[in-house]
Write a protein that holds these residues in place. Structure first.
Motif, PDB file in Angstrom:
ATOM      1  N   LYS A  64     101.143 -21.871 -15.216  1.00  0.00           N
ATOM      2  CA  LYS A  64      99.944 -21.121 -14.862  1.00  0.00           C
ATOM      3  C   LYS A  64      99.186 -20.787 -16.139  1.00  0.00           C
ATOM      4  N   LEU A  65      98.002 -21.369 -16.289  1.00  0.00           N
ATOM      5  CA  LEU A  65      97.205 -21.180 -17.492  1.00  0.00           C
ATOM      6  C   LEU A  65      96.299 -19.965 -17.349  1.00  0.00           C
ATOM      7  N   ASP A  66      96.201 -19.224 -18.442  1.00  0.00           N
ATOM      8  CA  ASP A  66      95.280 -18.088 -18.499  1.00  0.00           C
ATOM      9  C   ASP A  66      93.971 -18.609 -19.079  1.00  0.00           C
ATOM     10  N   VAL A  67      92.983 -18.809 -18.212  1.00  0.00           N
ATOM     11  CA  VAL A  67      91.758 -19.505 -18.589  1.00  0.00           C
ATOM     12  C   VAL A  67      90.573 -18.559 -18.484  1.00  0.00           C
ATOM     13  N   VAL A  68      89.620 -18.715 -19.414  1.00  0.00           N
ATOM     14  CA  VAL A  68      88.372 -17.967 -19.381  1.00  0.00           C
ATOM     15  C   VAL A  68      87.222 -18.961 -19.515  1.00  0.00           C
ATOM     16  N   THR A  69      86.125 -18.673 -18.876  1.00  0.00           N
ATOM     17  CA  THR A  69      84.959 -19.557 -18.915  1.00  0.00           C
ATOM     18  C   THR A  69      84.047 -19.173 -20.075  1.00  0.00           C
ATOM     19  N   ALA A  70      83.678 -20.157 -20.882  1.00  0.00           N
ATOM     20  CA  ALA A  70      82.751 -19.910 -21.988  1.00  0.00           C
ATOM     21  C   ALA A  70      81.391 -19.542 -21.415  1.00  0.00           C
ATOM     22  N   ALA A  71      80.917 -18.340 -21.695  1.00  0.00           N
ATOM     23  CA  ALA A  71      79.658 -17.854 -21.137  1.00  0.00           C
ATOM     24  C   ALA A  71      78.829 -17.205 -22.233  1.00  0.00           C
ATOM     25  N   ARG A  72      77.551 -17.076 -21.965  1.00  0.00           N
ATOM     26  CA  ARG A  72      76.641 -16.462 -22.931  1.00  0.00           C
ATOM     27  C   ARG A  72      76.609 -14.946 -22.747  1.00  0.00           C
ATOM     28  N   GLY A  73      76.395 -14.256 -23.850  1.00  0.00           N
ATOM     29  CA  GLY A  73      76.327 -12.804 -23.811  1.00  0.00           C
ATOM     30  C   GLY A  73      75.866 -12.266 -25.150  1.00  0.00           C
ATOM     31  N   ASN A  74      76.018 -10.977 -25.359  1.00  0.00           N
ATOM     32  CA  ASN A  74      75.621 -10.309 -26.601  1.00  0.00           C
ATOM     33  C   ASN A  74      76.868  -9.847 -27.343  1.00  0.00           C
ATOM     34  N   ILE A  75      76.783  -9.845 -28.658  1.00  0.00           N
ATOM     35  CA  ILE A  75      77.894  -9.365 -29.486  1.00  0.00           C
ATOM     36  C   ILE A  75      77.324  -8.551 -30.635  1.00  0.00           C
ATOM     37  N   TYR A 321      90.022 -23.463 -33.866  1.00  0.00           N
ATOM     38  CA  TYR A 321      89.889 -24.343 -32.712  1.00  0.00           C
ATOM     39  C   TYR A 321      90.271 -23.594 -31.446  1.00  0.00           C
ATOM     40  N   VAL A 322      89.893 -24.210 -30.295  1.00  0.00           N
ATOM     41  CA  VAL A 322      90.275 -23.671 -28.991  1.00  0.00           C
ATOM     42  C   VAL A 322      90.900 -24.797 -28.184  1.00  0.00           C
ATOM     43  N   GLN A 323      91.619 -24.425 -27.126  1.00  0.00           N
ATOM     44  CA  GLN A 323      92.168 -25.394 -26.195  1.00  0.00           C
ATOM     45  C   GLN A 323      91.363 -25.324 -24.906  1.00  0.00           C
ATOM     46  N   VAL A 324      90.808 -26.468 -24.514  1.00  0.00           N
ATOM     47  CA  VAL A 324      89.988 -26.557 -23.317  1.00  0.00           C
ATOM     48  C   VAL A 324      90.817 -27.192 -22.201  1.00  0.00           C
ATOM     49  N   ALA A 325      90.785 -26.584 -21.022  1.00  0.00           N
ATOM     50  CA  ALA A 325      91.519 -27.103 -19.867  1.00  0.00           C
ATOM     51  C   ALA A 325      90.694 -28.195 -19.192  1.00  0.00           C
ATOM     52  N   GLU A 326      91.356 -29.353 -18.920  1.00  0.00           N
ATOM     53  CA  GLU A 326      90.709 -30.476 -18.249  1.00  0.00           C
ATOM     54  C   GLU A 326      91.594 -30.990 -17.130  1.00  0.00           C
ATOM     55  N   ASP A 327      91.001 -31.295 -15.984  1.00  0.00           N
ATOM     56  CA  ASP A 327      91.726 -31.886 -14.842  1.00  0.00           C
ATOM     57  C   ASP A 327      92.982 -31.093 -14.507  1.00  0.00           C
ATOM     58  N   GLY A 328      92.824 -29.810 -14.379  1.00  0.00           N
ATOM     59  CA  GLY A 328      93.947 -28.971 -13.940  1.00  0.00           C
ATOM     60  C   GLY A 328      94.841 -28.536 -15.059  1.00  0.00           C
ATOM     61  N   ASP A 329      95.790 -29.403 -15.489  1.00  0.00           N
ATOM     62  CA  ASP A 329      96.797 -28.971 -16.453  1.00  0.00           C
ATOM     63  C   ASP A 329      96.689 -29.693 -17.788  1.00  0.00           C
ATOM     64  N   VAL A 334      89.637 -28.406 -29.407  1.00  0.00           N
ATOM     65  CA  VAL A 334      88.249 -28.560 -29.843  1.00  0.00           C
ATOM     66  C   VAL A 334      88.016 -27.647 -31.041  1.00  0.00           C
ATOM     67  N   ASP A 335      87.566 -28.214 -32.166  1.00  0.00           N
ATOM     68  CA  ASP A 335      87.218 -27.416 -33.340  1.00  0.00           C
ATOM     69  C   ASP A 335      85.945 -26.635 -33.067  1.00  0.00           C
ATOM     70  N   VAL A 336      85.909 -25.373 -33.509  1.00  0.00           N
ATOM     71  CA  VAL A 336      84.745 -24.522 -33.277  1.00  0.00           C
ATOM     72  C   VAL A 336      84.365 -23.819 -34.576  1.00  0.00           C
ATOM     73  N   GLU A 354      78.634 -24.078 -22.870  1.00  0.00           N
ATOM     74  CA  GLU A 354      78.689 -23.061 -21.824  1.00  0.00           C
ATOM     75  C   GLU A 354      79.330 -23.658 -20.573  1.00  0.00           C
ATOM     76  N   GLY A 355      80.229 -22.902 -19.950  1.00  0.00           N
ATOM     77  CA  GLY A 355      80.886 -23.339 -18.716  1.00  0.00           C
ATOM     78  C   GLY A 355      82.237 -23.988 -18.926  1.00  0.00           C
ATOM     79  N   GLU A 356      82.598 -24.367 -20.145  1.00  0.00           N
ATOM     80  CA  GLU A 356      83.903 -24.996 -20.375  1.00  0.00           C
ATOM     81  C   GLU A 356      85.011 -23.958 -20.202  1.00  0.00           C
ATOM     82  N   LYS A 357      86.154 -24.447 -19.699  1.00  0.00           N
ATOM     83  CA  LYS A 357      87.300 -23.580 -19.430  1.00  0.00           C
ATOM     84  C   LYS A 357      88.196 -23.543 -20.674  1.00  0.00           C
TER      85      LYS A 357
END
Length: 362
Positions: A64-75, A321-329, A334-336, A354-357
């Motif tokens: 079970k992956l703990d996933v968050v959606t990349a979204a725009r906001g203020n910081i 870097y981050v780990q992006v979830a693709e096709d379920g598992d 990805v370098d950031v 934006e929108g990547e898991k």
């Protein structure tokens, strides 16, 4: 008759051949046959297995992956901490001419003093007594000079009386100067905020700070950072949010490391590099030197940018870097490029859409 004889002869031949087999061999053969019979009997006692029974299939545990959606906001980044109220008019007292042995310190921390009050005194022997005697000598010389003037003595004798009076006055001034150099008086009215830990008889060096007096009517706030890098974005004039005794106040930065003149004194330069000074608007009555207030200074702000929890950022040997979830598992690294960071969030400048898991690094 001939046939019966033949059977008889064959039987006799078999008997003769049987007698030729050794006894040990015959015993061994019997034992082998008995063991084989027992094995066959034992096998017949085992339960018959059901060929139709199959082992159960174990399903693999799904991660079970703990996933968050990349979204725009203020910081927004802020400098937060605890500021201390200090006096804008502080006088530190020390003996300038020379040191000596401490006679007494006549105040304690927190005492209210008035300008001119005696605070510290060094040992001077009988200098005070000698001054009293010298004052009498000055008075006597003054009387003799006045008498000479009134009696109409010669100009020469009058001049001698005048010289005697000047000599006695100069001696008194020198004695009083030595006594003054052995005493510290309050230069301003205020509160004693510091006293050096000294006892009577201890040696005191010239220019050694002994007592500090602060004027409580002129109050500022200071903040000393543990890391000087935290103060690099702070500039004079920045607004400050303050909270003192449960109430909110406004203020501003009046001095930061960026607007302090360079100093050749390393100790002072290090202190200035880690300190900011702030003022408080509409300061309430009753603030005491040493009181504290919570402060917050807004440093930088970004709007409409991709923001992730800091726990999503992974680092290795200077690489972010981050780990992006693709096709379920499936996972993809990805370098950031990271921009502003707060204790809980991070701005992603480049490398993520934006929108990547994104998988949290829990």
């Amino acid at each position: 008759m001939g046939i019966m004889l033949s059977h008889w002869r064959m039987d006799q031949l078999y008997r003769r051949r049987s007698m030729r087999i050794p006894f040990v061999l015959r015993w061994t053969m019997g034992a082998v046959m008995l063991a084989a019979a027992l094995v066959l009997a034992g096998c017949s006692l085992l339960p018959v297995e059901d060929d139709r029974l199959q082992p159960p299939l174990v399903q693999p545990v799904q991660e079970k992956l703990d996933v968050v959606t990349a979204a725009r906001g203020n910081i927004q980044t802020s400098l937060k901490g605890t500021a201390t109220f200090v006096s804008a008019n502080v006088k530190s007292l020390s003996f300038k001419e020379s040191g000596g042995r401490l006679k007494s310190i006549d105040v304690t921390v927190g005492d209210q003093v008035k300008a001119g009050d005696l605070l510290v005194e060094l040992e001077t022997g009988d200098l005070d007594y000698q001054i009293r005697l010298q004052r009498l000598s000055v008075e006597r010389a003054q009387l003799l000079y006045s008498q000479a003037q009134a009696s109409g003595v010669s100009a020469f004798d009058l001049h001698l009386k005048e010289l005697d009076l000047k000599r006695e006055k100069l001696t008194l001034e020198e004695m009083e100067g030595r006594l003054g150099n052995a005493r510290l008086y309050a230069p301003i009215s205020g509160i004693v905020t510091f006293i050096e830990a000294l006892n009577a008889g201890d040696a005191v060096n010239a220019y050694q700070p002994i007592v500090t007096v602060a004027d409580p009517s002129r109050i500022l706030l200071t903040y000393v950072a543990a890391n000087t890098k935290d103060l690099l974005p702070v500039e004079a004039g920045m607004p400050v949010e303050l909270r003192y005794k449960g109430k909110d106040y406004k203020g501003k930065v009046v001095q930061s490391p960026s607007n302090v003149p360079l100093s050749a004194d390393k100790t002072r330069a290090d202190r200035n590099a880690a300190t900011i000074i702030m003022s408080m608007n509409d300061a309430p009555a009753g603030i005491r030197v040493g009181d504290v207030a919570d402060m917050s200074i807004e440093l930088q702000r970004r709007e409409n940018v991709i923001v992730l929890p800091r726990s999503a950022i992974r680092s290795y040997l200077g690489r972010n870097y981050v780990q992006v979830a693709e096709d379920g598992d499936r996972r993809k690294e990805v370098d950031v490029e990271v921009g502003l960071m707060t204790p809980t969030e991070a701005e992603i400048v480049q490398g993520l859409k934006e929108g990547e898991k994104v998988i949290l690094n829990n």
